[in-house]
Motif scaffolding. Sequence first.
Motif, short mmCIF file in Angstrom:
data_model
loop_
_atom_site.label_atom_id
_atom_site.label_comp_id
_atom_site.label_asym_id
_atom_site.label_seq_id
_atom_site.Cartn_x
_atom_site.Cartn_y
_atom_site.Cartn_z
N HIS A 62 -10.33 12.09 18.63
CA HIS A 62 -9.20 11.47 19.34
C HIS A 62 -7.91 11.72 18.54
O HIS A 62 -6.86 11.97 19.11
CB HIS A 62 -9.41 9.95 19.45
CG HIS A 62 -10.52 9.55 20.39
ND1 HIS A 62 -10.29 9.15 21.68
CD2 HIS A 62 -11.86 9.48 20.22
CE1 HIS A 62 -11.45 8.84 22.26
NE2 HIS A 62 -12.41 9.04 21.39
N VAL A 63 -8.03 11.63 17.24
CA VAL A 63 -6.86 11.84 16.39
C VAL A 63 -6.44 13.31 16.42
O VAL A 63 -5.25 13.63 16.53
CB VAL A 63 -7.17 11.38 14.94
CG1 VAL A 63 -5.99 11.69 14.03
CG2 VAL A 63 -7.50 9.90 14.91
N LEU A 64 -7.43 14.19 16.35
CA LEU A 64 -7.15 15.63 16.39
C LEU A 64 -6.35 16.00 17.65
O LEU A 64 -5.40 16.77 17.59
CB LEU A 64 -8.48 16.40 16.36
CG LEU A 64 -8.45 17.86 16.81
CD1 LEU A 64 -7.61 18.70 15.85
CD2 LEU A 64 -9.86 18.44 16.88
N GLY A 120 0.83 -1.20 0.00
CA GLY A 120 0.00 0.00 0.00
C GLY A 120 0.86 1.25 0.00
O GLY A 120 1.96 1.25 0.52
N VAL A 121 0.34 2.34 -0.58
CA VAL A 121 1.19 3.50 -0.86
C VAL A 121 1.47 4.38 0.37
O VAL A 121 2.53 4.97 0.47
CB VAL A 121 0.61 4.34 -2.01
CG1 VAL A 121 -0.67 5.05 -1.58
CG2 VAL A 121 1.62 5.34 -2.54
N SER A 122 0.50 4.46 1.30
CA SER A 122 0.72 5.32 2.46
C SER A 122 -0.22 4.87 3.57
O SER A 122 -1.18 4.14 3.33
CB SER A 122 0.42 6.78 2.12
OG SER A 122 -0.97 6.94 1.92
N MET A 123 0.04 5.34 4.77
CA MET A 123 -0.83 4.99 5.89
C MET A 123 -2.24 5.53 5.68
O MET A 123 -3.21 4.88 5.98
CB MET A 123 -0.26 5.58 7.19
CG MET A 123 0.98 4.92 7.68
SD MET A 123 0.86 3.13 7.61
CE MET A 123 -0.64 2.89 8.55
N GLY A 124 -2.33 6.75 5.16
CA GLY A 124 -3.64 7.35 4.95
C GLY A 124 -4.47 6.56 3.95
O GLY A 124 -5.65 6.31 4.17
N PHE A 171 5.94 9.63 15.47
CA PHE A 171 5.29 10.94 15.56
C PHE A 171 4.88 11.33 14.13
O PHE A 171 5.71 11.28 13.22
CB PHE A 171 6.24 12.00 16.12
CG PHE A 171 6.74 11.67 17.51
CD1 PHE A 171 5.98 11.98 18.63
CD2 PHE A 171 7.95 11.01 17.68
CE1 PHE A 171 6.42 11.66 19.90
CE2 PHE A 171 8.41 10.67 18.94
CZ PHE A 171 7.64 11.00 20.06
N GLY A 172 3.62 11.72 13.97
CA GLY A 172 3.14 12.10 12.63
C GLY A 172 2.31 11.00 11.99
O GLY A 172 1.82 11.15 10.87
N TYR A 173 2.15 9.92 12.68
CA TYR A 173 1.42 8.76 12.16
C TYR A 173 -0.09 8.94 12.33
O TYR A 173 -0.85 8.62 11.43
CB TYR A 173 1.89 7.53 12.92
CG TYR A 173 1.35 6.18 12.49
CD1 TYR A 173 2.20 5.21 11.98
CD2 TYR A 173 0.00 5.86 12.64
CE1 TYR A 173 1.72 3.96 11.62
CE2 TYR A 173 -0.48 4.61 12.27
CZ TYR A 173 0.37 3.67 11.77
OH TYR A 173 -0.11 2.44 11.41
N PHE A 174 -0.50 9.46 13.51
CA PHE A 174 -1.93 9.51 13.85
C PHE A 174 -2.82 10.19 12.79
O PHE A 174 -3.88 9.66 12.49
CB PHE A 174 -2.14 10.20 15.20
CG PHE A 174 -1.77 9.34 16.38
CD1 PHE A 174 -2.46 8.17 16.64
CD2 PHE A 174 -0.72 9.70 17.22
CE1 PHE A 174 -2.12 7.36 17.72
CE2 PHE A 174 -0.37 8.90 18.31
CZ PHE A 174 -1.07 7.73 18.56
N PRO A 175 -2.40 11.36 12.23
CA PRO A 175 -3.33 12.03 11.32
C PRO A 175 -3.80 11.14 10.17
O PRO A 175 -4.91 11.33 9.65
CB PRO A 175 -2.50 13.21 10.79
CG PRO A 175 -1.56 13.51 11.90
CD PRO A 175 -1.19 12.17 12.48
N SER A 176 -2.99 10.13 9.79
CA SER A 176 -3.41 9.30 8.65
C SER A 176 -4.71 8.54 8.93
O SER A 176 -5.46 8.25 8.01
CB SER A 176 -2.31 8.35 8.19
OG SER A 176 -1.53 7.92 9.25
N TYR A 177 -4.98 8.24 10.20
CA TYR A 177 -6.25 7.56 10.51
C TYR A 177 -7.43 8.45 10.14
O TYR A 177 -8.44 7.97 9.59
CB TYR A 177 -6.35 7.27 12.02
CG TYR A 177 -5.39 6.24 12.55
CD1 TYR A 177 -5.43 4.92 12.11
CD2 TYR A 177 -4.47 6.58 13.54
CE1 TYR A 177 -4.56 3.97 12.64
CE2 TYR A 177 -3.60 5.63 14.08
CZ TYR A 177 -3.65 4.33 13.62
OH TYR A 177 -2.80 3.42 14.15
N ALA A 178 -7.33 9.72 10.47
CA ALA A 178 -8.44 10.63 10.19
C ALA A 178 -8.51 10.96 8.70
O ALA A 178 -9.60 11.00 8.11
CB ALA A 178 -8.29 11.91 11.01
N LEU A 179 -7.34 11.16 8.09
CA LEU A 179 -7.33 11.45 6.66
C LEU A 179 -7.97 10.30 5.88
O LEU A 179 -8.77 10.52 4.97
CB LEU A 179 -5.89 11.62 6.17
CG LEU A 179 -5.24 12.98 6.30
CD1 LEU A 179 -3.81 12.90 5.81
CD2 LEU A 179 -6.01 14.04 5.51
#
Length: 500
Positions: A358-360, A287-291, A413-421
């Motif tokens: 939660h992600v925010l 897969g290309v990215s976490m998001g 660090f920086g991983y979480f936002p991909s869940y919301a995106l």
Amino acid sequence: MDREQALKELELLQKKLYAYNAASSSLFLDGVTVAPGDTAEGRGVALGILAGEEQKLMTGTEMGELLDFLSSGMEELTDLQQRQVKELKRHYEEQKRIPAEEYMEYTMLTNEAGDIWHRAKEASDFEMFRPALEKLVDMKRKFAGYYAPEKKPYDALLDRYERGADMEYLDHFFTVLKERLVPLIHAAGEAEQVDDSFLHLHYPAEIQRKFSDYLMEVMGLDRNHCTIGETEHPFTLEFNNKDVRITTNYCEDSLADSMYSVIHEGGHALYELGISDELAYTCLTGGVSMGVHESQSRFYENIIGRSRAFVSAIFPKMQEFFPEQLGNVTAEQMYRAVNKVEPSLIRTEADELTYCLHVLIRYEIEKQLIGGSLEVRDIPQEWNRLYQEYLGVTVPDDRRGCLQDSHWSGGDFGYFPSYALGSAYGAQMLKNMEKDIDVWGTVSKGDLSSVTGWLREKVHQYGSSREPGEIVANACGTFDPTVYTDYLTEKYSEIYGLKK
Ligand code: ZN
């Protein structure tokens, strides 16, 4: 050296990288499934050596010379070959910039920090974890300079999980989410509550296992290429596009936990299994990215799995598996129960609507932490304040607060936002999918093949052979977070009888 020969050598090098990866993955999988308890040390030694060998191969002179030679005649290469050279060059240069001894130190630190975090979480004692976390933040800020010296540190870290995403992009995204979702969550909280008590009767693991088999069948997961195991935390592990493993965790007093874990991980698995054969064993597979990965898992989990059409389609079968527990429940009651909104403390247990907040909260904390305006020691206070402000919940202790996730102990660090995106990308994919196929007509028959077919064509097949932004644009059009907030507003206003 001629071009053909160089390309053959590059192919072989990539296969070797794949082999090291496959060996490490096997060891990891063994460790979390069937290996006896006190055997981690030996696997740690083997994993360390494998990681070192992989690093040597990736940054060695052979790789460097091949990439130099091939990039001097890029126009002679096919599109895919050019992509491979570019992608490998990016990795090569990035890894080269990190001094070997600092990389070693960092690997050791994350190993150690994982252990410390575990103990600190159990003891619910942030102070215990603080010194390790301070070192990790320092190292990660330094690494950010190696990854992308021209960028702000947090932007450099975000880019590693979702290439192209930065604070400007995410600030806009999260502002829209915050403005539209916080009032909606408050309104749902004041409306009449949904009864989900029947989801918490006794559901024997033995029957839940059979239910998982059924869910995988509905999703079209071919058991000759994808198996399911049991681990403490569910995950998906891909060896290649013909061999993917998912795991779940059965909780006997909750039906929905494992059910939605299986559908979520099944979504990751379908993505990996749908990647084109021509990318196999190269750096462009996977897969290309976490998001984008989360867009697929959360699409199946929430947009499909928590839809009225899907729940109604599988409900008769659910009643067959659990006649005593669900005999007097209707499909509509089930639909409402699996969509119950409840602001809570734990991200991984959050419902579809509150999840992004939660992600925010993690995003806001990381931004300040890496940016230098928040000290590690002030994390608990800031965490608790934000939970109160956005979700209206009081955090009773660090175990259920800032120590709940493992990510920071691994330096992520920086991983979480991909869940919301990912969730937001999914809503836009749905909108476009509805223009092309009769999504709900087929899903209500329990048939997901045309949904998966659409995603395969727009997303899965490309693996990492295109930039994340290109894949998102291909499936979503121009990214617009209001499509996601509109989707949530529509769905939850109906369930909770709110005025839109
Ligand atoms: Zn996931």
